[in-house]
Each structure stands twice: as C-alpha cells, then as structure tokens.
Design a protein around this motif. Structure first.
Motif, short mmCIF file in Angstrom:
data_model
loop_
_atom_site.label_atom_id
_atom_site.label_comp_id
_atom_site.label_asym_id
_atom_site.label_seq_id
_atom_site.Cartn_x
_atom_site.Cartn_y
_atom_site.Cartn_z
N GLN A 1 -24.82 57.63 -19.98
CA GLN A 1 -24.35 58.61 -20.94
C GLN A 1 -25.22 59.86 -21.02
O GLN A 1 -24.80 60.86 -21.60
N SER A 2 -26.42 59.80 -20.49
CA SER A 2 -27.31 60.95 -20.61
C SER A 2 -28.13 61.11 -19.33
O SER A 2 -28.31 60.16 -18.56
N ASP A 3 -28.64 62.32 -19.14
CA ASP A 3 -29.51 62.59 -18.00
C ASP A 3 -30.81 61.79 -18.11
O ASP A 3 -31.37 61.36 -17.10
N GLU A 4 -31.27 61.60 -19.36
CA GLU A 4 -32.50 60.83 -19.56
C GLU A 4 -32.33 59.39 -19.10
O GLU A 4 -33.20 58.83 -18.42
N ALA A 5 -31.18 58.79 -19.46
CA ALA A 5 -30.93 57.41 -19.05
C ALA A 5 -30.83 57.31 -17.53
O ALA A 5 -31.35 56.37 -16.92
N ARG A 6 -30.18 58.28 -16.92
CA ARG A 6 -30.05 58.27 -15.46
C ARG A 6 -31.42 58.37 -14.79
O ARG A 6 -31.70 57.67 -13.81
N ALA A 7 -32.29 59.23 -15.34
CA ALA A 7 -33.63 59.39 -14.76
C ALA A 7 -34.45 58.12 -14.91
O ALA A 7 -35.16 57.70 -13.99
N ILE A 8 -34.35 57.48 -16.08
CA ILE A 8 -35.07 56.22 -16.30
C ILE A 8 -34.55 55.14 -15.36
O ILE A 8 -35.31 54.37 -14.76
N ALA A 9 -33.22 55.09 -15.21
CA ALA A 9 -32.62 54.08 -14.35
C ALA A 9 -33.02 54.27 -12.89
O ALA A 9 -33.19 53.30 -12.15
N LYS A 10 -33.18 55.53 -12.47
CA LYS A 10 -33.58 55.77 -11.08
C LYS A 10 -34.97 55.19 -10.82
O LYS A 10 -35.21 54.57 -9.77
N ILE A 11 -35.87 55.38 -11.77
CA ILE A 11 -37.20 54.77 -11.64
C ILE A 11 -37.08 53.25 -11.64
O ILE A 11 -37.76 52.55 -10.88
N GLY A 12 -36.19 52.73 -12.50
CA GLY A 12 -35.99 51.28 -12.54
C GLY A 12 -35.48 50.74 -11.22
O GLY A 12 -35.93 49.68 -10.75
N LEU A 13 -34.54 51.44 -10.60
CA LEU A 13 -34.01 51.00 -9.30
C LEU A 13 -35.08 51.12 -8.21
O LEU A 13 -35.15 50.27 -7.31
N ALA A 14 -35.90 52.16 -8.30
CA ALA A 14 -37.00 52.29 -7.33
C ALA A 14 -38.01 51.17 -7.52
O ALA A 14 -38.55 50.62 -6.54
N ASN A 15 -38.28 50.82 -8.77
CA ASN A 15 -39.15 49.66 -9.05
C ASN A 15 -38.55 48.39 -8.46
O ASN A 15 -39.26 47.54 -7.90
N TYR A 16 -37.23 48.25 -8.62
CA TYR A 16 -36.55 47.07 -8.08
C TYR A 16 -36.73 47.02 -6.57
O TYR A 16 -37.04 45.96 -6.00
N PHE A 17 -36.54 48.15 -5.90
CA PHE A 17 -36.72 48.21 -4.45
C PHE A 17 -38.14 47.79 -4.07
O PHE A 17 -38.35 47.01 -3.13
N ALA A 18 -39.12 48.31 -4.80
CA ALA A 18 -40.51 48.00 -4.49
C ALA A 18 -40.78 46.51 -4.59
O ALA A 18 -41.41 45.91 -3.70
N GLY A 19 -40.31 45.88 -5.67
CA GLY A 19 -40.52 44.44 -5.82
C GLY A 19 -39.81 43.64 -4.76
O GLY A 19 -40.33 42.64 -4.24
#
Length: 465
Positions: free
Chosen positions: A248-266
């Motif tokens: 719903q927001s650019d902030e959520a999208r930005a946080i989620a991108k870091i979350g997905l990158a964290n997921y990739f790293a793990g």
C-alpha cells in the motif's frame, strides 16, 4: 480412525484461477462434473479422493496444502482481533470464525486490515500523536506490519527467491559462499573492503565500493555480502515479487525489498536441499548446523522455519525472537501455534527464561489451550557491540514443533512425551486464553464471565467462570 474430511473450496478456487481455467475445464481435468466442482469450491462437499489424486497427477499439486494454508492462522488472528474490548458485548463463536476463514478468506483479511487500522488510529489518539491533523494520517497498516503480514501469509517461504539463492550457492565450489559472493560483486565492478565501523554494511554506488564492518562476527559479514548480491544481481526478481505483493505504500515496498534480500542471503548461506539434508542427518542440532554452514544460531533457527517447499517440506516449526521486555521482534509459525499480532508472548513460555541462562539451550514440553502439545527450545542470542562500552543487543529465540516430531530432534532425547504431566500450560494472548487458573494472567479472558468477591482474594482479584 476415519480420515477427516477436507473442505478446501478457497484453495480449489485459487488453484483454478492461477491456472487460468474455467470451472468447466477444471472439472474435466479433475474427472468430476461441473455441479460437483461448484459444490466443492463453495465448501458444500468435501474434496474427494479422486480430486486429490487428480490434483497431484495433473498439476503436480502438493495435496498436503489442502489441509493447511491460511485458514488456521486467519482464525487465530481473528480470535485475537475479537478479543479487543470493542467486541466484548457479543463476540462471534469460534465456529463462525472458522467458517469465515474457510469460505471467505478475503473477507477475513479485510476485517483484519480494518481492525488493525482502527487500533493504530486509536493508539495515535491515545498518545496525542496529532495524527488526525496530518495529511498522511490514512487508515492503512503501518509499513512494518504490512510487510510482516506478507511473509506471515506466505508461510515465510518465497519459492522463486529461495530457488534463485540455491542456484547462486551451487556456484560456490570449494572456496566457500563468501568468496563466491565477493567474486560475484567484483564481476559487477565492485570493490569489497572491511573497516572498523559500527555500520554493518555501506555501499557507495558511485564509487562502486562495498564496506563491511570488521567488528561483527564472520557469519554476519557473509550474510551482508549475500544481501548486497541480492540487491544488485537479483533486482529484477525482487522487483517482480514486490509488484505481485501490491504493497500500500512506498515505505512498505522498500522494507519488503530488504526483507526479500535478507531471505535470499539466508537461503544462499543455507541452500534448501543441502540444508534440509543436513538438518535431518544432524537431527536438527542447531549448533552443528551453524558450524556446517558458517551461520549463527539465530540464522539456523530462522532457516529451519522456512523449509516449506512444496514436495520437499521439512518439519513445520515455529520461530520467534523476543527482547527483554517480552516484545516479539520476529515471528513465524508453520505449525498450528499462531503468535499474538499485538503485544508480547505468554510469560510461561521458556523463551523468557533464556535470558537467565546465557549460552544454554532450554527445553520445554508445552501444551496450548486447544490441547496441542509442542516441544520448544529456547536460547539467548545477545549480540555484543564490537568494542568495550558498546551497548549489547539482548534477544532470545525459541524454535519448536508439535510433539509428534520430537523424535526427529536431538532436543527431544530423554524427554517423556507420553506423560501429560510433563507438559506446561502456555497460551498466546491473555484475552483469548481460556485457562481459568493461570497465575500469570494479566487481563481477564474475553469469553468468560468474572466473579468478583470483595471478601475473598486469590492469586487474581477475580475468579474466571
């Protein structure tokens, strides 16, 4: 014992729409009549054995998904929402909540979004936040909660990202995953260096320099390397996943991108196939897995909770991290145990005692009010600041599964899981916990009447009827 009937109308509709099939075409491939399919999709008939087999043979569908998915966590989330005092006069029965989660999951999620918006607005007013006078005070989820729910309802398993990370890890060879990540970044013209700094990772896009903190543990540096690989080399994949999520927001999208990158790293640090095999071989010994994959205890525990790939699932675990105040800072459950969306964890849970025994694993046999029994292990994972005088970040984690899987865990050895007296009663949230005699109860349960006697005082100032 007869096999339980499976009503999975919402899952059938979701599968059909994802495949782009009409009801008529879908019914033909499943070998049933159109009216019969219509009745199954509307939960008027259970899913037949013929349909289960056809789903597996025609579409490679993991039939265990029919009996799982969002329904149980939606029921748990709605029960907690209904525990809000605003609904205290006439809360709907549990059967109605289950019916809603099964037949109308979209409506259930919309209700949860509405309740969350109500809570956030109420909290703004209570704290004199002046939210009503600001242009950005919209009735929407906080970006952080929106992202947390995204991973929650994905079962914390993101297939495309997980497989991409596993593919990347296959190229590591004997040099190790960290060297492979450095080589991948150098291929993009990036210099990797270390510095004596508190900043874990800093990427200068113009200078093409990635700086990692020399103060942190090696596994943390490796994780940050892999995270940067995800952001640079998997950007198209991450953006595609974000487009599908429709935040719903650019902030959520930005946080989620870091979350997905964290997921990739793990997932790159602990590739799915190799990690699942090692987990089974070591009987899910967190310390041995940490040594094998060059990861931290917390990283290993979190990764175990993500092993939900269709056709190659691991043990369904719950995973949670709390701070010393009892606030849940990370949560995920692939089990029937669902954590409170608001507030902290049950104080009777062993995760809180882990702060008292640093460096040790605590084991607990626990039973929730619904009668489900779990094996829970907990340990502190406090993180030093890297130099004298630096603040220490103190956390504790808990990892657990239903007791039926205890024999597959080294932590189950020596525990008598057959004696119900060995199980400690725990709950989720005081407002929805049905135990009437809990000595740690903070607030009365919603669905019980209270008896107040001014001439009598027990552990609590009231009795629960």
């Amino acid at each position: 014992m007869a096999n339980p009937r499976i009503y999975a109308g919402a899952k059938l509709r979701e599968t059909r729409r994802r495949l782009g099939l009409t009801q008529k075409d879908f019914a033909g491939k499943l070998g049933v009549s159109l009216p019969y399919l219509n009745q199954m999709e509307n939960n008027k008939r259970p899913v037949s054995t013929t349909v289960v087999l056809a789903l597996a043979q025609e579409f490679g569908f993991d039939v265990t998904e029919l009996a799982s998915g969002d329904s149980e966590r939606l029921v748990s989330d709605m029960r907690e929402a209904m525990a809000d005092p605003v609904f205290a006069d006439d809360p709907p029965p549990l059967a109605d909540l289950r019916l809603t989660a099964s037949n109308a999951p979209g409506l259930a999620r919309a209700f949860l979004e509405l309740h969350r918006a109500y809570r956030e607005t109420h909290e703004r007013l209570a704290s004199l936040d002046e939210a009503l006078g600001r242009e950005d005070a919209r009735m929407q989820a906080s970006p952080w909660d929106e992202v947390r729910d995204f991973f929650h309802y994905c079962d914390n398993y993101i297939d495309a990202v997980d497989r991409a990370a596993e593919h990347f890890a296959q190229g590591a060879g004997t040099g190790g995953i960290a060297a492979h990540a450095v080589q991948a970044l150098r291929g993009e013209g990036i210099t990797v260096q270390e510095d004596d700094t508190e900043i874990l990772r800093r990427f200068d896009a113009q200078a093409r320099v990635l700086t990692l903190s020399a103060r942190v543990a090696p596994e943390t540096r490796t994780f940050q390397l892999l995270l940067q690989v995800a952001l640079l080399k998997q950007d198209q994949l991450l953006e595609a996943m974000l487009d599908l999520a429709r935040f719903q927001s650019d902030e959520a999208r930005a946080i989620a991108k870091i979350g997905l990158a964290n997921y990739f790293a793990g997932a790159a640090l602990m590739p799915y196939g190799a990690f699942l095999a090692a987990a089974r071989e070591t009987r899910h010994d967190l310390e041995r897995l940490a040594q094998l994959f060059g990861a931290s205890i917390e990283q290993v525990a979190h990764r175990l909770s993500t092993l939900q790939r269709p056709g190659a699932k691991g043990i369904p675990f719950f995973f949670v991290r709390v701070d010393q105040a009892g606030t849940i800072t990370k949560r995920h459950s692939a089990t029937r145990l669902q954590f409170a969306r608001f507030g902290g964890a049950c104080p009777l849970w062993n995760v809180h005692r882990a702060f008292e025994t640093p460096g040790r694993f605590l084991r607990q046999l626990a039973e929730t009010p619904d009668g489900v029994r779990y094996l829970s292990i907990a340990r502190d994972v406090s993180k030093p600041g890297g130099h004298f005088g630096a603040p220490v970040r103190r956390f504790a984690i808990a990892l657990g599964c239903e007791v039926a899987h205890a024999g597959q865990l080294v932590y189950g050895d020596g525990l008598d899981v057959g004696d119900k007296q060995n199980f400690e009663p725990i709950g989720i949230s005081c407002r929805i916990c049905e135990r009437v005699n809990c000595h740690q109860r903070a607030v009365p349960p919603l669905e019980r009447r209270l008896s107040i006697d001014a001439d009598r005082r027990g552990v609590l100032p009231y009795e629960v009827g």
